[in-house]
Design a protein around this motif. Structure first.
Motif, mmCIF file in Angstrom:
data_model
loop_
_atom_site.group_PDB
_atom_site.id
_atom_site.type_symbol
_atom_site.label_atom_id
_atom_site.label_comp_id
_atom_site.label_asym_id
_atom_site.label_seq_id
_atom_site.Cartn_x
_atom_site.Cartn_y
_atom_site.Cartn_z
ATOM 1 N N ASN A 1 1.017 -0.957 0.427
ATOM 2 C CA ASN A 1 -0.113 0.089 0.435
ATOM 3 C C ASN A 1 1.077 1.322 0.477
ATOM 4 O O ASN A 1 0.289 2.789 0.898
ATOM 5 N N THR B 1 -3.268 1.986 -2.660
ATOM 6 C CA THR B 1 -4.469 0.487 -2.102
ATOM 7 C C THR B 1 -5.310 1.429 -1.583
ATOM 8 O O THR B 1 -6.790 1.068 -2.098
ATOM 9 N N GLY B 2 -5.227 1.924 -0.769
ATOM 10 C CA GLY B 2 -6.231 2.362 0.563
ATOM 11 C C GLY B 2 -7.603 3.886 -0.457
ATOM 12 O O GLY B 2 -8.578 3.490 -0.193
ATOM 13 N N PHE B 3 -6.581 4.142 -1.248
ATOM 14 C CA PHE B 3 -7.737 5.050 -2.197
ATOM 15 C C PHE B 3 -8.399 4.843 -3.159
ATOM 16 O O PHE B 3 -10.061 4.571 -3.145
ATOM 17 N N ILE C 1 -9.160 1.167 -4.122
ATOM 18 C CA ILE C 1 -9.298 0.009 -3.689
ATOM 19 C C ILE C 1 -10.844 0.077 -1.859
ATOM 20 O O ILE C 1 -11.459 -0.458 -2.118
ATOM 21 N N THR C 2 -9.723 0.285 -0.989
ATOM 22 C CA THR C 2 -10.883 -0.245 0.178
ATOM 23 C C THR C 2 -11.110 1.470 0.689
ATOM 24 O O THR C 2 -12.181 1.476 1.165
ATOM 25 N N GLY C 3 -10.683 1.993 0.297
ATOM 26 C CA GLY C 3 -11.111 3.487 0.474
ATOM 27 C C GLY C 3 -10.205 4.192 1.890
ATOM 28 O O GLY C 3 -10.245 3.139 3.076
ATOM 29 N N THR D 1 -16.631 6.307 -0.252
ATOM 30 C CA THR D 1 -16.595 5.861 -1.611
ATOM 31 C C THR D 1 -15.121 5.584 -1.564
ATOM 32 O O THR D 1 -14.435 6.682 -0.767
ATOM 33 N N ASN D 2 -14.913 4.276 -2.855
ATOM 34 C CA ASN D 2 -13.187 4.578 -2.649
ATOM 35 C C ASN D 2 -13.293 5.504 -3.917
ATOM 36 O O ASN D 2 -13.879 6.266 -4.645
ATOM 37 N N ASN E 1 -11.817 5.094 -7.001
ATOM 38 C CA ASN E 1 -11.942 3.771 -8.042
ATOM 39 C C ASN E 1 -13.279 4.991 -9.236
ATOM 40 O O ASN E 1 -14.351 4.233 -9.076
ATOM 41 N N THR F 1 -14.300 10.731 -1.557
ATOM 42 C CA THR F 1 -13.055 9.589 -1.074
ATOM 43 C C THR F 1 -12.250 10.103 -0.557
ATOM 44 O O THR F 1 -11.131 8.943 -0.276
#
Length: 286
Positions: free
Chosen positions: A69, A74-76, A78-80, A86-87, A89, A140
């Protein structure tokens, strides 16, 4: 008395003969008209086409490689992020549209009213779309610019045809192989002047020749050796992926990449004009 009866009989016969002759004169013999002629679609042909295509949704699908990460990517995506609703993406869903034009060559064979054939074509195209979305920091947790583009530069098909002819009209269905050149790009970076995002700038481009399928239908009208038609055709070249990598040279991001898969499918309508080689024989219709 016998002479009188013979004379009367002779007059009667002569009168009947005269009446029959007059009747024949009033109804002269008429020659039967020649049988109607039906256009024959059999033969090789060559021609050109011009049309417009409407792209179906590219339906982007993200694949992220981000070991550990790093940069909280990834946090931003995919997972939020903590506190986000919301994430991030939000890469855009595109619809590449545009004009096209090219050449075709084929052969048709008529069997009664039925017509079977094959055709190949090649077209230059300008189906394209691009868009950039800036994520909301409130939703986000950060401002980032996410962009995609999709383009079909040219395409061709190799198809079978099956149709029904009504004299010089032909209605047909068609389907077979499709191929074409696709290109796409991806961008992921911090929004200039945005919040909660620093040191992120990923870009990528890809072009490839893809193979898929096509199907459609059309109608043509013949004028001697020439025929003019309208054809609907769906072309599906499948999905193509483009990968973005870090542009700032950060070692910690050297193993991070973002890949978006996009679908390339077009619905199109074209005008066709063909010239059929040889004579235009007719089939007698009795």
């Amino acid at each position: 008395m016998k002479k009188t009866l013979c004379l009367a009989a002779a007059v009667a016969v002569l009168g009947l003969s005269s009446a029959q002759a007059a009747d024949l004169a009033a109804h002269p013999y008429l020659k039967a008209p020649p049988p109607a002629a039906v256009y024959d679609w059999t033969g090789f042909y060559v021609g050109g086409n011009l049309g417009y295509g409407w792209g179906e949704n590219t339906n982007p699908s993200l694949n992220l490689v981000n070991p550990g990460n790093v940069g909280n990517i990834t946090g931003f995506l995919i997972t939020g992020l903590p506190g986000a609703t919301t994430n991030g993406n939000q890469f855009p869903n595109l619809n590449p549209n545009g004009v096209f034009g090219g050449l075709q060559f084929g052969y048709d064979k008529q069997f009664g009213h039925w017509v079977l054939g094959a055709v190949t074509d090649i077209q230059a195209a300008d189906f394209h779309a691009s868009r950039t979305i800036t994520t909301s920091a409130i939703a986000t947790g950060a401002n980032a610019d996410e962009s995609l583009s999709a383009r079909i530069n040219w395409f061709g098909t190799l198809r079978g045809k099956a149709g029904y002819a009504v004299n010089d009209w032909l209605i047909y269905g068609t389907g077979g192989l499709a191929y074409g050149r696709t290109s796409s790009s991806i961008g992921f970076s911090c929004t200039p002047g945005g919040v909660a995002c620093f040191g992120i700038n990923f870009l990528g481009n890809r072009a490839e020749t893809r193979v898929g399928w096509s199907a459609g239908a059309g109608v043509s009208k013949a004028f001697g050796n020439w025929n003019v038609g309208i054809e609907y055709l769906h072309v599906d070249l499948g999905r193509s992926s483009v990968t973005a990598v870090d542009q700032l040279g950060f070692a910690v991001l050297s193993t991070t990449n973002l890949t978006e898969s996009q679908r390339f499918a077009i619905d199109s309508v074209r005008l066709t004009v063909n010239y059929k080689f040889g004579s235009t024989p007719v089939i007698a219709k009795y």
